[in-house]
Design a protein around this motif. Sequence first.
Motif, PDB file in Angstrom:
ATOM      1  N   ASP A  48      -0.258   9.270   3.667  1.00 48.78           N
ATOM      2  CA  ASP A  48      -0.364   8.281   4.735  1.00 48.78           C
ATOM      3  C   ASP A  48      -1.795   7.773   4.872  1.00 48.78           C
ATOM      4  OD1 ASP A  48      -1.183  10.797   5.604  1.00 48.78           O
ATOM      5  OD2 ASP A  48      -0.425  10.531   7.646  1.00 48.78           O
ATOM      6  N   GLU A  49      -2.782   8.669   4.812  1.00 45.23           N
ATOM      7  CA  GLU A  49      -4.177   8.234   4.927  1.00 45.23           C
ATOM      8  C   GLU A  49      -4.572   7.367   3.741  1.00 45.23           C
ATOM      9  OE1 GLU A  49      -5.955   8.633   7.615  1.00 45.23           O
ATOM     10  OE2 GLU A  49      -4.214   9.660   8.472  1.00 45.23           O
ATOM     11  N   LEU A  50      -4.073   7.705   2.550  1.00 44.59           N
ATOM     12  CA  LEU A  50      -4.317   6.867   1.374  1.00 44.59           C
ATOM     13  C   LEU A  50      -3.698   5.485   1.574  1.00 44.59           C
ATOM     14  CD1 LEU A  50      -5.039   6.190  -1.559  1.00 44.59           C
ATOM     15  CD2 LEU A  50      -3.019   7.501  -2.276  1.00 44.59           C
ATOM     16  N   ALA A  51      -2.473   5.452   2.071  1.00 43.47           N
ATOM     17  CA  ALA A  51      -1.786   4.170   2.280  1.00 43.47           C
ATOM     18  C   ALA A  51      -2.541   3.306   3.283  1.00 43.47           C
ATOM     19  CB  ALA A  51      -0.357   4.418   2.750  1.00 43.47           C
ATOM     20  N   TYR A  52      -3.076   3.908   4.345  1.00 53.38           N
ATOM     21  CA  TYR A  52      -3.793   3.125   5.351  1.00 53.38           C
ATOM     22  C   TYR A  52      -5.063   2.515   4.750  1.00 53.38           C
ATOM     23  CZ  TYR A  52      -0.725   5.560   8.642  1.00 53.38           C
ATOM     24  OH  TYR A  52       0.366   6.063   9.310  1.00 53.38           O
ATOM     25  N   ASP A  53      -5.784   3.279   3.937  1.00 53.60           N
ATOM     26  CA  ASP A  53      -6.976   2.732   3.295  1.00 53.60           C
ATOM     27  C   ASP A  53      -6.601   1.602   2.339  1.00 53.60           C
ATOM     28  OD1 ASP A  53      -8.670   4.374   4.657  1.00 53.60           O
ATOM     29  OD2 ASP A  53      -9.435   5.457   2.913  1.00 53.60           O
ATOM     30  N   LEU A  54      -5.505   1.787   1.606  1.00 50.81           N
ATOM     31  CA  LEU A  54      -5.050   0.733   0.700  1.00 50.81           C
ATOM     32  C   LEU A  54      -4.632  -0.514   1.471  1.00 50.81           C
ATOM     33  CD1 LEU A  54      -3.004   2.933  -1.783  1.00 50.81           C
ATOM     34  CD2 LEU A  54      -5.013   1.567  -2.381  1.00 50.81           C
ATOM     35  N   ILE A 105       4.751  -8.934   0.400  1.00 46.64           N
ATOM     36  CA  ILE A 105       4.381  -7.536   0.189  1.00 46.64           C
ATOM     37  C   ILE A 105       5.594  -6.806  -0.393  1.00 46.64           C
ATOM     38  CG2 ILE A 105       3.438  -5.460   1.248  1.00 46.64           C
ATOM     39  CD1 ILE A 105       1.611  -7.920   1.461  1.00 46.64           C
ATOM     40  N   ASP A 106       5.438  -6.197  -1.555  1.00 51.64           N
ATOM     41  CA  ASP A 106       6.530  -5.488  -2.225  1.00 51.64           C
ATOM     42  C   ASP A 106       6.439  -4.002  -1.907  1.00 51.64           C
ATOM     43  OD1 ASP A 106       7.418  -7.833  -3.447  1.00 51.64           O
ATOM     44  OD2 ASP A 106       6.110  -7.551  -5.184  1.00 51.64           O
ATOM     45  N   GLU A 107       7.472  -3.485  -1.239  1.00 51.98           N
ATOM     46  CA  GLU A 107       7.492  -2.068  -0.885  1.00 51.98           C
ATOM     47  C   GLU A 107       8.812  -1.415  -1.320  1.00 51.98           C
ATOM     48  OE1 GLU A 107       5.168  -0.252  -0.178  1.00 51.98           O
ATOM     49  OE2 GLU A 107       3.763  -1.050   1.295  1.00 51.98           O
ATOM     50  N   PRO A 108       9.096  -1.344  -2.625  1.00 55.60           N
ATOM     51  CA  PRO A 108      10.328  -0.687  -3.059  1.00 55.60           C
ATOM     52  C   PRO A 108      10.379   0.795  -2.710  1.00 55.60           C
ATOM     53  CG  PRO A 108       8.897  -1.144  -4.928  1.00 55.60           C
ATOM     54  CD  PRO A 108       8.323  -1.880  -3.761  1.00 55.60           C
ATOM     55  N   ALA A 109       9.229   1.436  -2.551  1.00 58.74           N
ATOM     56  CA  ALA A 109       9.230   2.865  -2.220  1.00 58.74           C
ATOM     57  C   ALA A 109       9.795   3.132  -0.831  1.00 58.74           C
ATOM     58  CB  ALA A 109       7.815   3.438  -2.329  1.00 58.74           C
ATOM     59  N   LEU A 110       9.755   2.138   0.059  1.00 55.96           N
ATOM     60  CA  LEU A 110      10.269   2.347   1.415  1.00 55.96           C
ATOM     61  C   LEU A 110      11.750   2.695   1.394  1.00 55.96           C
ATOM     62  CD1 LEU A 110      10.166   2.234   4.496  1.00 55.96           C
ATOM     63  CD2 LEU A 110      10.456  -0.250   4.347  1.00 55.96           C
ATOM     64  N   ALA A 111      12.516   2.052   0.532  1.00 58.44           N
ATOM     65  CA  ALA A 111      13.955   2.288   0.495  1.00 58.44           C
ATOM     66  C   ALA A 111      14.302   3.656  -0.066  1.00 58.44           C
ATOM     67  CB  ALA A 111      14.638   1.198  -0.327  1.00 58.44           C
ATOM     68  N   THR A 112      13.402   4.241  -0.848  1.00 58.68           N
ATOM     69  CA  THR A 112      13.670   5.559  -1.432  1.00 58.68           C
ATOM     70  C   THR A 112      13.151   6.687  -0.545  1.00 58.68           C
ATOM     71  OG1 THR A 112      11.620   5.443  -2.729  1.00 58.68           O
ATOM     72  CG2 THR A 112      13.628   4.627  -3.768  1.00 58.68           C
ATOM     73  N   PRO A 171       0.800  -1.226   0.000  1.00 54.41           N
ATOM     74  CA  PRO A 171       0.000   0.000   0.000  1.00 54.41           C
ATOM     75  C   PRO A 171       0.830   1.272   0.000  1.00 54.41           C
ATOM     76  CG  PRO A 171      -0.102  -1.108   2.129  1.00 54.41           C
ATOM     77  CD  PRO A 171       0.553  -2.063   1.191  1.00 54.41           C
ATOM     78  N   TYR A 172       1.993   1.241   0.653  1.00 56.55           N
ATOM     79  CA  TYR A 172       2.814   2.449   0.683  1.00 56.55           C
ATOM     80  C   TYR A 172       3.329   2.790  -0.714  1.00 56.55           C
ATOM     81  CZ  TYR A 172       6.508   5.733   1.892  1.00 56.55           C
ATOM     82  OH  TYR A 172       7.300   6.847   1.964  1.00 56.55           O
ATOM     83  N   THR A 173       3.766   1.765  -1.453  1.00 58.26           N
ATOM     84  CA  THR A 173       4.218   1.997  -2.820  1.00 58.26           C
ATOM     85  C   THR A 173       3.056   2.366  -3.725  1.00 58.26           C
ATOM     86  OG1 THR A 173       6.126   0.535  -2.554  1.00 58.26           O
ATOM     87  CG2 THR A 173       5.348   0.897  -4.807  1.00 58.26           C
ATOM     88  N   LEU A 174       1.908   1.719  -3.544  1.00 59.67           N
ATOM     89  CA  LEU A 174       0.730   2.073  -4.340  1.00 59.67           C
ATOM     90  C   LEU A 174       0.324   3.525  -4.124  1.00 59.67           C
ATOM     91  CD1 LEU A 174      -1.519  -1.105  -3.885  1.00 59.67           C
ATOM     92  CD2 LEU A 174      -0.446  -0.326  -6.010  1.00 59.67           C
TER      93      LEU A 174
END
Length: 353
Positions: A164-170, A191-198, A148-151
């Motif tokens: 953050d609110e969008l990520a929580y809903d996702l 769960i794939d979260e490549p955005a976390l590293a950036t 969800p964070y990457t989405l």
Amino acid sequence: MSSNREQFRPDGHDNDHFLLTTVVGSYPKPKWLDRANDLHEDPDADFGDEELAEAEDDAARLITEEHERAGLDVVVDGEMRRNEMVEFFADRIEGYEFNGPVKVWGHNYFDKPSVVSDVSYDESWLVDEYEFTAGVADSPVKVPITGPYTLASWSFNEAYDGDDELAYDLADLVNEEIEKLVDAGARYIQIDEPALATTPDDHAIVGECLERIAAGIPDDVRIGLHVCYGDYSRIYPEILEFPVDEFDLELANGDYEQLDVFTDPEFSKDLALGVVDAHVAEVESVEEIERNIRKGLEVVPPERLTVSPDCGVKLLPREVAYGKMANLVEAARNVEADLDDGSIDVPAAPADD
């Protein structure tokens, strides 16, 4: 802690030790599948949804069997039905719309979506894909899902006050999807979260997302988190608080320069270690991969080590991708044999609480 890992040991496994071998997700598509997609998009071609679905089934069956031929313990279908890791899911989530291709790197583009209203869950995203793959595979099947964070991060947010609110809903939607996958028989979710590293300063947001994702999921379902290409020191040790069983980390591409990050404090989760480089179109030798696997044993004992590529391998030539998988498996079995005969010193497993 690792009680849900042993279920993936193959029956009649040759060695006492077991290093779980798998892939991150994507795999090169057969060229004829790319042509089938082109035909499907051509209004003048007589190639409809039914014909494309048949081609995707054929490709998914072929790549699943290719993973099994390489000897992988846990397989996927190479994401044959998916176009891009954000676009595929955004197309299936109510509240998203598309604006046109955006260049991301090199000559690669993706159709970056916008969130124009509150996101909601309509139909399952992956259950049909999982059931087909499980039906053609003799091995257990892993299901990768873009997190969800990457989405949220890789979309234009036009509906929520903050990402953050969008990520929580996702995250709540991902939880719904995983519940359906579990009901269908899935026992390994990544769960794939490549955005976390950036954007590592947002690890607390990712943690909250994962809490929502994992809510109500049975303990026998293995949850992994794939993170790649970033400064891991900015998210460690905080990520150890995440409610996942396994962290899948890209480290081969950086020649393991960041390996020490995960030794202080002690790495308390399972480690899925990248031991072949997804960005190098050459097949590493079995001996080189064995050395890479041994680096993972500097962080965790063998009963908590998974062996995989750094990342998805879809951009590699297919024969190179297969060679990497086959050598990865051979190297893992060799290291298991060395562990069995005591020729490798490993850290002691921590006592169970």
